[in-house]
Design a protein around this motif. Structure first.
Motif, PDB file in Angstrom:
ATOM      1  N   LYS A 193       0.798  -1.242   0.000  1.00 25.07           N
ATOM      2  CA  LYS A 193       0.000   0.000   0.000  1.00 25.07           C
ATOM      3  C   LYS A 193       0.826   1.287   0.000  1.00 25.07           C
ATOM      4  CE  LYS A 193      -1.333  -0.552   4.914  1.00 25.07           C
ATOM      5  NZ  LYS A 193      -0.418  -1.673   5.178  1.00 25.07           N
ATOM      6  N   THR A 194       1.941   1.301   0.743  1.00 29.26           N
ATOM      7  CA  THR A 194       2.778   2.507   0.781  1.00 29.26           C
ATOM      8  C   THR A 194       3.280   2.871  -0.622  1.00 29.26           C
ATOM      9  OG1 THR A 194       3.518   1.804   2.942  1.00 29.26           O
ATOM     10  CG2 THR A 194       4.800   3.532   1.899  1.00 29.26           C
ATOM     11  N   TYR A 195       3.667   1.843  -1.398  1.00 31.69           N
ATOM     12  CA  TYR A 195       4.212   2.113  -2.726  1.00 31.69           C
ATOM     13  C   TYR A 195       3.111   2.505  -3.698  1.00 31.69           C
ATOM     14  CZ  TYR A 195       8.216   0.152  -0.429  1.00 31.69           C
ATOM     15  OH  TYR A 195       9.212  -0.074   0.462  1.00 31.69           O
TER      16      TYR A 195
ATOM     17  N   GLU B  54       0.506   4.255  -2.873  1.00 28.50           N
ATOM     18  CA  GLU B  54       0.245   5.685  -2.589  1.00 28.50           C
ATOM     19  C   GLU B  54       1.258   6.564  -3.311  1.00 28.50           C
ATOM     20  OE1 GLU B  54      -2.498   6.690  -1.359  1.00 28.50           O
ATOM     21  OE2 GLU B  54      -2.991   4.582  -1.005  1.00 28.50           O
ATOM     22  N   ILE B  55       2.499   6.087  -3.393  1.00 28.42           N
ATOM     23  CA  ILE B  55       3.540   6.889  -4.037  1.00 28.42           C
ATOM     24  C   ILE B  55       3.297   7.018  -5.546  1.00 28.42           C
ATOM     25  CG2 ILE B  55       6.013   6.913  -4.655  1.00 28.42           C
ATOM     26  CD1 ILE B  55       6.637   5.907  -1.826  1.00 28.42           C
TER      27      ILE B  55
ATOM     28  N   LYS C 268       0.416   6.294  -7.340  1.00 29.39           N
ATOM     29  CA  LYS C 268      -0.960   6.610  -7.747  1.00 29.39           C
ATOM     30  C   LYS C 268      -1.094   7.958  -8.459  1.00 29.39           C
ATOM     31  CE  LYS C 268      -4.975   4.744  -5.477  1.00 29.39           C
ATOM     32  NZ  LYS C 268      -5.600   4.512  -4.186  1.00 29.39           N
TER      33      LYS C 268
ATOM     34  N   ASN D 193      -6.495   3.593 -12.471  1.00 32.96           N
ATOM     35  CA  ASN D 193      -6.900   3.581 -11.064  1.00 32.96           C
ATOM     36  C   ASN D 193      -7.196   2.197 -10.511  1.00 32.96           C
ATOM     37  OD1 ASN D 193      -6.996   5.341  -8.958  1.00 32.96           O
ATOM     38  ND2 ASN D 193      -8.320   6.772 -10.078  1.00 32.96           N
TER      39      ASN D 193
ATOM     40  N   SER E 263      -4.159  -3.069  -3.234  1.00 27.63           N
ATOM     41  CA  SER E 263      -3.038  -2.962  -2.298  1.00 27.63           C
ATOM     42  C   SER E 263      -3.035  -4.145  -1.350  1.00 27.63           C
ATOM     43  CB  SER E 263      -3.091  -1.639  -1.546  1.00 27.63           C
ATOM     44  OG  SER E 263      -4.102  -1.670  -0.590  1.00 27.63           O
TER      45      SER E 263
END
Ligand code: SAH
Length: 244
Positions: free
Chosen positions: A36-38, A40-41, A43, A49, A53
């Motif tokens: 998920k962190t990546y 967010e980076i 996106k 879309n 994640s």
């Protein structure tokens, strides 16, 4: 009809540091899967879309899910920060595809790894032979990591350290510093790079003896110099031997 898997390196952070081929792969994919962190980076700069994640420790499940989607005909990108072939998802994806006797094609798209992004921010510390080590002993026994630390130290390599410390892995870096001090001078330059090419970026120059006085976490890459590493105009440079 089976689809295709792209294992995509998303680089250290900012869009400017992702290769165009990686963006293209993500944009032509039906689904983009990643931690998920990546997600967010990346996106904000991908015209797609359809993200899925997943949690950090679920690598195998993530790859199985990707394979299932590809087997059903979808084009899937699985993303990895930096370079997917360097402590990333490329190897495990290839293993999972083979374990399932699948013929789905897998294309690996490289990215700028933390060693390169950190080195560029520090100056030029990797100008000669260097070693890359991860201090994570989740999958590699600590005894083997120690053996490699000794080898890197005795070989007078500059050393780039990934995964130096996490909330649960505290002592590994202390041990590594102790081993390096057997071979390297206490004033050997060390570069600390946190969140390279991201908004929270921090770049610090210190020495091997002082390293432990700094706050080091899992978003940090360390570069330890060799006996020819100097600070030149505020930059960490491993001098190669040119007469200038
Ligand atoms: N595949 C990644 C490495 C994943 S291992 C790559 O090629 O860069 C995770 C480790 O990489 C982190 O603990 C940290 O040491 C390093 N790392 C990844 N991205 C980073 C960044 N933007 N800045 C500093 N270190 C980073």
């Amino acid at each position: 009809m089976s689809g295709k898997i792209f294992v995509v390196g998303t680089g250290p952070g900012y869009k400017e540091y992702i290769c165009p081929k990686a963006i293209e792969a993500m944009e032509i994919s039906d689904v983009i899967v990643g931690y998920k962190t990546y997600i967010e980076i990346v996106k904000p700069f991908v015209q797609n879309n359809n993200f899925i994640s997943s949690g950090m420790m679920k690598e195998v499940e993530r790859c199985r899910e990707v394979l299932q989607l590809a087997e059903s005909g979808k084009t899937v990108s699985i993303i990895s920060s930096g370079d997917p072939g360097i402590y990333g998802m490329a190897g495990i994806m290839l293993e999972v595809v083979s374990a399932h006797n699948s013929t789905v094609p897998v294309e690996i798209i490289p990215g700028i790894s933390a060693a390169s992004s950190a080195a560029s921010l520090l100056g030029a510390p990797l100008m000669n032979d260097f070693v890359v080590l991860s201090l994570s002993d989740l999958l590699t026994p600590w005894e083997l990591i120690e053996k490699r630390l000794h080898a890197a130290g005795s070989g007078d390599f500059a050393v780039c350290i990934y995964n130096p410390r996490s909330k649960t892995r505290i002592t590994q870096l202390d041990n590594a510093i102790e081993i390096f001090l057997k071979y390297k001078q206490p004033n050997t330059p060390v570069g600390i790079v946190k969140h390279a090419m991201r908004q929270q970026q921090e770049v610090t120059l210190t020495t091997l003896a002082q390293l432990n006085n700094h706050d080091i976490d899992m978003f940090t890459t360390l570069i330890v110099g060799n006996s020819k590493t100097e600070i030149i105009n505020g930059k960490m440079v491993t001098v190669r031997g040119y007469t200038v």
